[in-house]
Write a protein that holds these residues in place. Structure first.
Motif, PDB file in Angstrom:
ATOM      1  N   GLU A 138       0.797  -1.230   0.000  1.00  0.00           N
ATOM      2  CA  GLU A 138       0.000   0.000   0.000  1.00  0.00           C
ATOM      3  C   GLU A 138       0.830   1.281   0.000  1.00  0.00           C
ATOM      4  N   ASN A 139       2.145   1.164   0.153  1.00  0.00           N
ATOM      5  CA  ASN A 139       2.985   2.349   0.248  1.00  0.00           C
ATOM      6  C   ASN A 139       4.178   2.263  -0.705  1.00  0.00           C
ATOM      7  N   LYS A 140       4.568   3.417  -1.241  1.00  0.00           N
ATOM      8  CA  LYS A 140       5.706   3.463  -2.155  1.00  0.00           C
ATOM      9  C   LYS A 140       7.039   3.379  -1.414  1.00  0.00           C
ATOM     10  N   LYS A 141       7.022   3.760  -0.128  1.00  0.00           N
ATOM     11  CA  LYS A 141       8.238   3.739   0.682  1.00  0.00           C
ATOM     12  C   LYS A 141       7.923   3.105   2.030  1.00  0.00           C
ATOM     13  N   VAL A 142       8.755   2.153   2.435  1.00  0.00           N
ATOM     14  CA  VAL A 142       8.589   1.510   3.737  1.00  0.00           C
ATOM     15  C   VAL A 142       9.948   1.403   4.412  1.00  0.00           C
ATOM     16  N   GLY A 143      10.019   1.812   5.671  1.00  0.00           N
ATOM     17  CA  GLY A 143      11.249   1.675   6.457  1.00  0.00           C
ATOM     18  C   GLY A 143      11.016   0.692   7.582  1.00  0.00           C
ATOM     19  N   ILE A 144      11.954  -0.231   7.775  1.00  0.00           N
ATOM     20  CA  ILE A 144      11.765  -1.309   8.752  1.00  0.00           C
ATOM     21  C   ILE A 144      12.977  -1.448   9.657  1.00  0.00           C
ATOM     22  N   LEU A 145      12.727  -1.475  10.963  1.00  0.00           N
ATOM     23  CA  LEU A 145      13.752  -1.877  11.921  1.00  0.00           C
ATOM     24  C   LEU A 145      13.739  -3.399  11.998  1.00  0.00           C
ATOM     25  N   THR A 146      14.884  -4.025  11.910  1.00  0.00           N
ATOM     26  CA  THR A 146      14.979  -5.482  11.830  1.00  0.00           C
ATOM     27  C   THR A 146      15.526  -6.077  13.127  1.00  0.00           C
ATOM     28  N   ASP A 147      15.553  -7.403  13.175  1.00  0.00           N
ATOM     29  CA  ASP A 147      16.269  -8.098  14.247  1.00  0.00           C
ATOM     30  C   ASP A 147      16.878  -9.376  13.672  1.00  0.00           C
ATOM     31  N   LYS A 148      17.375 -10.260  14.519  1.00  0.00           N
ATOM     32  CA  LYS A 148      18.063 -11.456  14.038  1.00  0.00           C
ATOM     33  C   LYS A 148      17.104 -12.448  13.386  1.00  0.00           C
ATOM     34  N   VAL A 149      15.840 -12.441  13.817  1.00  0.00           N
ATOM     35  CA  VAL A 149      14.832 -13.323  13.210  1.00  0.00           C
ATOM     36  C   VAL A 149      14.311 -12.692  11.921  1.00  0.00           C
ATOM     37  N   TRP A 150      13.792 -11.479  12.045  1.00  0.00           N
ATOM     38  CA  TRP A 150      13.319 -10.761  10.866  1.00  0.00           C
ATOM     39  C   TRP A 150      14.479  -9.954  10.284  1.00  0.00           C
ATOM     40  N   ASN A 151      15.368 -10.680   9.628  1.00  0.00           N
ATOM     41  CA  ASN A 151      16.529 -10.054   9.001  1.00  0.00           C
ATOM     42  C   ASN A 151      16.205  -9.714   7.536  1.00  0.00           C
ATOM     43  N   LYS A 154      15.086 -12.695   5.340  1.00  0.00           N
ATOM     44  CA  LYS A 154      13.728 -13.204   5.568  1.00  0.00           C
ATOM     45  C   LYS A 154      12.684 -12.242   5.007  1.00  0.00           C
ATOM     46  N   ILE A 155      12.935 -10.955   5.173  1.00  0.00           N
ATOM     47  CA  ILE A 155      12.021  -9.963   4.597  1.00  0.00           C
ATOM     48  C   ILE A 155      11.976 -10.117   3.079  1.00  0.00           C
ATOM     49  N   ALA A 156      13.132 -10.289   2.455  1.00  0.00           N
ATOM     50  CA  ALA A 156      13.203 -10.484   0.998  1.00  0.00           C
ATOM     51  C   ALA A 156      12.459 -11.743   0.587  1.00  0.00           C
ATOM     52  N   SER A 157      12.634 -12.816   1.374  1.00  0.00           N
ATOM     53  CA  SER A 157      11.962 -14.072   1.080  1.00  0.00           C
ATOM     54  C   SER A 157      10.444 -13.913   1.100  1.00  0.00           C
ATOM     55  N   GLU A 158       9.935 -13.158   2.078  1.00  0.00           N
ATOM     56  CA  GLU A 158       8.493 -12.930   2.170  1.00  0.00           C
ATOM     57  C   GLU A 158       7.990 -12.084   0.997  1.00  0.00           C
ATOM     58  N   LEU A 159       8.794 -11.140   0.554  1.00  0.00           N
ATOM     59  CA  LEU A 159       8.406 -10.342  -0.611  1.00  0.00           C
ATOM     60  C   LEU A 159       8.311 -11.220  -1.857  1.00  0.00           C
ATOM     61  N   ILE A 160       9.253 -12.141  -2.009  1.00  0.00           N
ATOM     62  CA  ILE A 160       9.250 -13.057  -3.159  1.00  0.00           C
ATOM     63  C   ILE A 160       8.013 -13.947  -3.126  1.00  0.00           C
ATOM     64  N   LYS A 161       7.723 -14.504  -1.952  1.00  0.00           N
ATOM     65  CA  LYS A 161       6.557 -15.398  -1.794  1.00  0.00           C
ATOM     66  C   LYS A 161       5.248 -14.678  -2.112  1.00  0.00           C
ATOM     67  N   VAL A 171      19.517  -2.097   2.227  1.00  0.00           N
ATOM     68  CA  VAL A 171      19.858  -2.617   3.550  1.00  0.00           C
ATOM     69  C   VAL A 171      21.041  -1.825   4.082  1.00  0.00           C
ATOM     70  N   GLY A 172      20.852  -1.177   5.210  1.00  0.00           N
ATOM     71  CA  GLY A 172      21.921  -0.397   5.819  1.00  0.00           C
ATOM     72  C   GLY A 172      22.524  -1.138   6.997  1.00  0.00           C
ATOM     73  N   GLU A 173      23.786  -1.495   6.877  1.00  0.00           N
ATOM     74  CA  GLU A 173      24.485  -2.271   7.917  1.00  0.00           C
ATOM     75  C   GLU A 173      25.447  -1.369   8.685  1.00  0.00           C
ATOM     76  N   CYS A 192      19.996 -13.608  -1.017  1.00  0.00           N
ATOM     77  CA  CYS A 192      21.231 -14.384  -1.151  1.00  0.00           C
ATOM     78  C   CYS A 192      22.403 -13.791  -0.362  1.00  0.00           C
ATOM     79  N   LEU A 193      22.186 -12.682   0.307  1.00  0.00           N
ATOM     80  CA  LEU A 193      23.269 -12.071   1.075  1.00  0.00           C
ATOM     81  C   LEU A 193      23.676 -12.958   2.243  1.00  0.00           C
ATOM     82  N   GLU A 194      24.953 -12.868   2.608  1.00  0.00           N
ATOM     83  CA  GLU A 194      25.416 -13.569   3.798  1.00  0.00           C
ATOM     84  C   GLU A 194      24.940 -12.811   5.030  1.00  0.00           C
ATOM     85  N   GLU A 195      25.262 -13.342   6.213  1.00  0.00           N
ATOM     86  CA  GLU A 195      24.804 -12.733   7.451  1.00  0.00           C
ATOM     87  C   GLU A 195      25.258 -11.274   7.543  1.00  0.00           C
TER      88      GLU A 195
END
Length: 208
Positions: A138-151, A154-161, A171-173, A192-195
């Motif tokens: 529903e939005n053109k821009k989304v900002g997300i705070l992540t954690d070790k589970v929702w990295n 996983k977010i990319a995987s859910e977008l693909i699904k 992704v800002g590291e 496909c990114l590493e940890e």
């Protein structure tokens, strides 16, 4: 009645700590915070309470000391965006709490991406569930705070699904540190990114 100052330290590096935050920390007797945040400030001559000892223990400690010492609680980013502030307000007298804002990691990240963020949907998956997929639809821009589970992976995987392969992910590291890295790609590339270390994610439409 002494105030309990909740001070935002910005995205990480000392350069992004506001002068007023430094002043209040300097004038304090006690500094409470997570070890990572405590390492970013000058704690010489201060009594320290590491919140890894427990949040309930922190509240007891504050109540036992707030009438006799100047207490500062330091938090990452901004005090008003998914910080410890809400927990403190639920468990302490609100009249004693004074918040000093900081630069949020998502504010910093949008500047690195070169995008404004007044029209962005902002959320956190850090230790919580959030319907970010609907937000991305529903939005053109989304900002997300992540954690070790929702990295990011996983977010990319859910977008693909969910058939959102055309989105662009940033992704800002280790934002603001010398080890800072910004990864850019479609979900099929990000998955496909590493940890990745401490990070936040911005998701944009393919064409902005």
């Amino acid at each position: 009645m002494n105030k309990i100052y909740v001070v935002g330290l910005g995205p990480g590096h000392r350069d992004y700590i506001l002068p007023i935050a430094k002043k209040i920390v300097l004038e304090s007797d006690v500094i409470i915070g997570a070890k990572r945040n405590l390492n970013n400030i000058d704690t010489k001559g201060k009594e320290i309470f590491d919140i890894s000892l427990g949040l309930k223990e922190m509240i007891v400690y504050i109540k036992n000391n707030w009438d006799i010492r100047k207490i500062v609680v330091v938090v990452s980013g901004d005090t008003g965006f998914y910080s410890l502030s809400d927990y403190l307000k639920r468990n302490l007298d609100n009249r004693r709490i004074k918040m000093i804002p900081g630069i949020s990691s998502l504010q910093y990240m949008f500047s690195k991406v070169g995008e404004s963020w007044e029209d962005a949907y902002l959320c956190s998956l850090h230790g919580r569930n959030n319907d970010f997929l609907t937000a991305v639809k529903e939005n053109k821009k989304v900002g997300i705070l992540t954690d070790k589970v929702w990295n990011p992976q996983k977010i990319a995987s859910e977008l693909i699904k969910n058939n959102m392969k055309s989105k662009i992910m940033y992704v800002g590291e280790n934002l603001s540190y010398e080890t800072e890295k910004i990864y850019i790609g479609k979900p099929e590339e990000i998955v496909c990114l590493e940890e990745i270390d401490l990070n936040v994610v911005v998701i944009l439409d393919e064409i902005m």
